[in-house]
Structures are given as structure tokens and as C-alpha cells.
Design a protein around this motif. Structure first.
Motif, PDB file in Angstrom:
ATOM      1  N   LEU A  63      -9.142-121.176 -10.032  1.00 29.49           N
ATOM      2  CA  LEU A  63      -8.789-120.935 -11.422  1.00 29.49           C
ATOM      3  C   LEU A  63      -9.931-120.249 -12.159  1.00 29.49           C
ATOM      4  N   VAL A  64     -11.156-120.701 -11.912  1.00 29.14           N
ATOM      5  CA  VAL A  64     -12.321-120.072 -12.543  1.00 29.14           C
ATOM      6  C   VAL A  64     -12.412-118.608 -12.139  1.00 29.14           C
ATOM      7  N   GLY A  65     -12.174-118.332 -10.835  1.00 31.63           N
ATOM      8  CA  GLY A  65     -12.203-116.952 -10.366  1.00 31.63           C
ATOM      9  C   GLY A  65     -11.157-116.092 -11.055  1.00 31.63           C
ATOM     10  N   SER A  66      -9.956-116.621 -11.208  1.00 30.09           N
ATOM     11  CA  SER A  66      -8.886-115.859 -11.855  1.00 30.09           C
ATOM     12  C   SER A  66      -9.140-115.678 -13.345  1.00 30.09           C
ATOM     13  N   LEU A  67      -9.667-116.702 -14.024  1.00 31.27           N
ATOM     14  CA  LEU A  67      -9.960-116.575 -15.451  1.00 31.27           C
ATOM     15  C   LEU A  67     -11.018-115.509 -15.706  1.00 31.27           C
ATOM     16  N   PHE A  68     -11.973-115.404 -14.801  1.00 28.55           N
ATOM     17  CA  PHE A  68     -12.962-114.323 -14.910  1.00 28.55           C
ATOM     18  C   PHE A  68     -12.253-112.974 -14.990  1.00 28.55           C
ATOM     19  N   PHE A  69     -11.264-112.768 -14.123  1.00 27.47           N
ATOM     20  CA  PHE A  69     -10.601-111.472 -14.086  1.00 27.47           C
ATOM     21  C   PHE A  69      -9.595-111.298 -15.220  1.00 27.47           C
ATOM     22  N   LEU A  70      -9.242-112.383 -15.903  1.00 27.48           N
ATOM     23  CA  LEU A  70      -8.435-112.253 -17.117  1.00 27.48           C
ATOM     24  C   LEU A  70      -9.224-111.512 -18.184  1.00 27.48           C
ATOM     25  N   THR A  71     -10.412-112.003 -18.501  1.00 24.19           N
ATOM     26  CA  THR A  71     -11.221-111.328 -19.521  1.00 24.19           C
ATOM     27  C   THR A  71     -11.797-110.015 -18.986  1.00 24.19           C
ATOM     28  N   PHE A  72     -12.009-109.919 -17.678  1.00 24.91           N
ATOM     29  CA  PHE A  72     -12.459-108.669 -17.072  1.00 24.91           C
ATOM     30  C   PHE A  72     -11.422-107.574 -17.318  1.00 24.91           C
ATOM     31  N   THR A  73     -10.145-107.920 -17.165  1.00 29.52           N
ATOM     32  CA  THR A  73      -9.071-106.960 -17.413  1.00 29.52           C
ATOM     33  C   THR A  73      -9.025-106.561 -18.883  1.00 29.52           C
ATOM     34  N   ILE A  74      -9.117-107.542 -19.765  1.00 25.33           N
ATOM     35  CA  ILE A  74      -9.099-107.245 -21.204  1.00 25.33           C
ATOM     36  C   ILE A  74     -10.282-106.357 -21.578  1.00 25.33           C
ATOM     37  N   GLY A  75     -11.459-106.698 -21.067  1.00 20.01           N
ATOM     38  CA  GLY A  75     -12.644-105.909 -21.382  1.00 20.01           C
ATOM     39  C   GLY A  75     -12.546-104.471 -20.917  1.00 20.01           C
ATOM     40  N   LEU A 122     -18.719-113.484 -19.031  1.00 18.63           N
ATOM     41  CA  LEU A 122     -19.191-112.513 -18.049  1.00 18.63           C
ATOM     42  C   LEU A 122     -18.098-111.506 -17.725  1.00 18.63           C
ATOM     43  N   GLY A 123     -16.870-111.984 -17.545  1.00 21.46           N
ATOM     44  CA  GLY A 123     -15.772-111.084 -17.236  1.00 21.46           C
ATOM     45  C   GLY A 123     -15.525-110.071 -18.346  1.00 21.46           C
ATOM     46  N   PHE A 124     -15.543-110.540 -19.601  1.00 20.45           N
ATOM     47  CA  PHE A 124     -15.307-109.635 -20.718  1.00 20.45           C
ATOM     48  C   PHE A 124     -16.397-108.567 -20.795  1.00 20.45           C
ATOM     49  N   ALA A 125     -17.644-108.942 -20.551  1.00 23.98           N
ATOM     50  CA  ALA A 125     -18.753-107.985 -20.625  1.00 23.98           C
ATOM     51  C   ALA A 125     -18.768-107.031 -19.435  1.00 23.98           C
ATOM     52  N   GLU A 126     -18.263-107.476 -18.293  1.00 26.58           N
ATOM     53  CA  GLU A 126     -18.253-106.603 -17.122  1.00 26.58           C
ATOM     54  C   GLU A 126     -17.030-105.696 -17.073  1.00 26.58           C
ATOM     55  N   GLY A 127     -15.993-106.031 -17.850  1.00 24.30           N
ATOM     56  CA  GLY A 127     -14.761-105.258 -17.806  1.00 24.30           C
ATOM     57  C   GLY A 127     -14.922-103.764 -18.027  1.00 24.30           C
TER      58      GLY A 127
END
Length: 444
Positions: A63-75, A122-127
Motif C-alpha cells: 500500500l505504501v508503494g502504491s500511495l507513493f505512485f499516487l502522488t507521483f502521478t499527480i506531481g 516524496l512521490g509528489f516531488a519526484e513526479g
């Protein structure tokens, strides 16, 4: 009607600088992308000791891995905006600093909620980073020669797992998982110092705020087209589906491969962290070989469809067949080999398809086009890590669960490869995107 790439004018050649400068600055971008992927991969490295300390289940790590890519996609959708608001120099510094500081809350407070918030930030900033990194690299290389710099950027994931993952595994085993996170924060800060002292925008892509060439280069003279024409082109749609399916595999490898090797196949924690590099070695070699050959073939007149669509799609089909066979393999060493080769063939899609997508849009719209394209790609990471955790928890054995997850990933990627083969044609869509603009501007 045919469209023209950038003319080889004397002024443009003067601004291009030396090949040494172009490749030196490209290598600096690759270094940042290595840190970027190490930030992603560290969750896989520390997953088991973190789970032991916090009492987490496989589905929670997934779940943590997938949530990272949620904000990664938005970013990722903010790449074009950042390219308008800041110069490439300051946009990438801002993102790198955010990555560095996003690692630290978990070091201070070890809790599941903090882990989630840290990875979301981290995901949002890396997106937006991938689109901006590719835009910066492409600014130093003409369209016909973008597969190799694209391969080096895509190969950053492999470099991170070949060179950095074993170091992080060693740090984790000897100093603890917190030390691994601090190491990555320090690396990001050091990169910012070097970047600010050396970076200059290149001459082949315009439109970034503060670019010295944005108003003067031939690249900037080509008018923008409506975004909808780019995003609804068949090459964009087919390419997005293909890279999304392969990225799902990449995110599962980042999140779960060390755990698969350790818990599923019986290797030690240090062995599993070191073996994390095996698929990446295969992937890096295949990406570099196919990209060098692709650039040479394009320069000699080969069509972009043959080189940048058919070749990587066939590679994904090979990957799909190998991964589909994984549940029937009972020998750990053979399973490692199959995953490694399958992953390697699949990853050839990234540099070649990114170059194809950059080809269909006007130069000034490269960052925005790649931002949306790569954000869609990241959707594959929203589902795959969490789904893998659920499959592993429900399976009779961890080995069986991981193998089944890889089998499903291979099947989905194969279907998307066939779709890309049917839809994608960069030369055709480059013409159609621009023809639409001409038709609108000449209509009475």
C-alpha cells in the motif's frame, strides 16, 4: 504535408557547444536520476527490517508503494507548469531539495503514518522530475540522436540498483535502515551544489523560463499546437498504454524484488539486496545497445516507427512470455534469471518511446507533453505494488504469490505491446498534429 526538424544553422551549431559539454551535462542529469531512483528503491531495500520493527504486513508495504505512485502521478502533471514558472536550473534544484528532506521525517519518528506521509511527499516531488530531466537532456541533443541520452536517463534506474542498492543494503544491514535514508538525503544535497555551479540550458529545446535560447533558436520559431491534438494522437495513446504496463513491472521490482529473493526464494538479506542489481544489469545493457543502434538507424533513414515502436514492443512481448512462465519454475537461480532477462527486455521501451513522443510535439511543448505522458505511465505504479502485496498475502507460499504477480504483469504488458504495434506511428502523428494547426490557422 511533411514537417521539418531543426535546421542545422550556423548559429544553432555555435550555441550547441562541444559534444564534451553536452555529454558532461547529460551525465549530471543522469546522476540526479540515479538519486531519484535510489529514493524509490530504498523502500524495497528496507522493507523487511522496517516491517519487522513496525509490525507491518506485506499488503501494508505494498500500500505504501502504491500511495507513493499516487502522488507521483499527480506531481507529473505539474512538469509543464514548473517549466513555465522556473528555469530548468531552479526547478530541478527545488525538486531535489524536496526529495532530500522528504526522507527525514521517518528517521525522526518511526511510525506507519509517518512512513505514508513521507512517501506521499516524496512521490509528489519526484513526479515532475522525469519530464524535466528529459527536457534538459534533449536540450543538448538533436531529435535524431535522443535515444542514447534517453537510454542513459532510463538506465539510471538500473545504475541505482547496480551501484547504489548494494551499498544501501550494506548500510542497512550494518547501520540500520535509518542510515540508508540519511545517506540518500546527503547525496541529494551534494548534487544540488554541483548542479548550481555547472548547469546551462542547451540549444535544441526552447520555452523554459530564463533560457538564453528560448527566443532566438529555430526551435522556438515553431508554433505551439492545441494540447488535445497531441494527447489524442494514436502514438501518444498506444505509447502511454505500453509504458504504463511496463512501469507497473518496474514499480513491483522496486518495491518487492529484494523481498521476493529473500522471503520467496530463500536468499539472505544481504544477498537479496545485492541481487537486486541483476535485472538492472540486463536492462541497462539492452537499453544502451538498442538506443545506440536506434540512433544510428534513424540517422541513416530508418523510420521512427520501426526503430522506436516495433523494436521495444517486440522486447516487451519477449518479456511477457518469460514472466508468464515464472510460476512453473521451481529452481531459485533459474527464477532469478527469468525475472532478470524479462525485466531487461521490457525496459527497452522507455528511452525509445520517450524519444518517439518528443518527436510528435513542437519543441516548446516537450516538457508539458512528456509530463503528461510520464504521469500516465506512473498510473501503473498506483495498483501494481499494492496488488502484489495482496497476492502474496493470499498465496499458499510467498514464492508462489510473487511468481503469480509477475505472471500477471507479463500478460498485461504483452497485450499493451500489441496495442502499441497497432496504433503508434510517430512520423504519421507528427504530421497530423501540425497539419491540424495549419488547417485551423488557414481556415477563412
Amino acid at each position: 504535408m511533411a514537417t521539418q526538424d531543426f535546421p542545422a544553422s550556423t548559429a544553432l551549431r555555435d550555441r550547441a557547444g562541444s559534444p564534451r559539454k553536452a555529454w558532461g551535462l547529460t551525465s549530471l542529469l543522469v546522476a540526479l536520476y540515479v538519486i531519484n531512483y535510489a529514493d524509490k528503491a530504498v523502500l524495497g531495500i528496507i522493507a523487511q527490517p522496517l516491517a519487522d520493527e513496525l509490525g507491518l504486513r506485506s499488503s501494508q508495504i505494498g500500500l505504501v508503494g502504491s500511495l507513493f505512485f499516487l502522488t507521483f502521478t499527480i506531481g507529473g502533471f505539474f512538469a509543464g507548469a514548473l517549466n513555465r514558472w522556473f528555469s530548468l536550473r531552479w526547478a530541478l534544484v527545488l525538486l531535489a531539495l524536496c526529495w532530500a528532506f522528504a526522507m527525514l521525517p521517518l528517521v525522526a519518528v518511526a511510525a506507519f503514518a509517518v512512513l505514508i506521509v513521507s512517501r506521499l511527499l516524496l512521490g509528489f516531488a519526484e513526479g515532475p522530475s522525469s519530464a524535466l530531466l528529459h527536457t534538459a537532456a534533449y536540450s543538448w541533443h538533436p531529435p535524431a540522436k535522443r535515444a542514447l541520452p534517453g537510454a542513459l536517463l532510463a538506465g539510471a534506474a538500473s545504475i541505482a540498483k547496480i551501484a547504489i542498492a548494494p551499498i544501501l543494503a550494506l548500510v542497512t544491514v550494518n547501520l540500520g535502515w535509518r542510515a540508508a535514508l540519511v545517506t540518500l538525503s546527503v547525496a541529494g544535497l551534494l548534487w544540488c551544489v554541483v548542479w548550481l555551479a555547472t548547469w546551462q540550458d542547451g540549444p535544441y529545446i526552447s520555452g523554459a523560463k530564463g533560457s538564453a535560447t528560448s527566443a532566438t533558436t529555430t526551435a522556438g520559431e515553431e508554433p505551439a499546437v492545441p494540447w488535445v491534438r497531441i494527447f489524442t494522437s494514436r502514438t501518444f495513446i498506444g505509447g502511454a498504454l505500453l509504458v504504463m504496463s511496463v512501469y507497473a513491472l518496474v514499480t513491483v521490482v522496486l518495491t518487492w524484488l529484494p523481498s521476493y529473493f529473500e522471503v520467496g526464494l530463500g536468499y539472505s538479506r544481504l544477498q537479496a539486496g545485492s541481487m537486486f542489481a541483476f535485472p538492472s544489469i540486463v536492462g541497462l545493457v539492452l537499453m544502451l545497445v538498442t538506443s545506440v543502434v536506434a540512433d544510428r538507424l534513424i540517422s541513416r533513414g530508418a523510420t521512427s516507427r520501426k526503430v522506436r515502436v516495433i523494436v521495444p514492443s517486440v522486447g516487451v512481448l519477449i518479456s511477457g512470455v518469460l514472466l508468464f512462465l515464472l510460476p512453473s519454475i521451481g529452481t531459485p537461480a533459474v527464477a532469478v534469471l527469468v525475472v532478470s532477462v524479462g525485466y531487461g527486455f521490457a525496459t527497452t521501451v522507455f528511452p525509445l518511446m520517450n524519444a518517439a513522443i518528443s518527436e510528435i510535439c513542437p519543441p516548446r511543448q516537450t516538457a508539458g507533453t512528456l509530463g503528461v505522458f510520464l504521469a500516465i505511465m506512473a498510473i501503473g505504479g498506483l495498483v501494481a505494488p499494492y496488488a502484489t502485496g495482496l497476492i502474496v498475502d493470499a498465496a499458499a507460499t510467498p514464492a508462489q504469490g510473487y511468481a503469480t504477480a509477475f505472471q500477471i504483469l507479463g500478460l498485461v504488458a504483452s497485450v499493451c505491446a500489441v496495442i502499441a504495434l497497432v496504433l503508434a506511428d510517430p512520423e504519421r502523428d507528427k504530421m497530423l498534429v501540425r497539419r491540424g494547426l495549419v488547417d485551423e490557422t488557414t481556415r477563412p
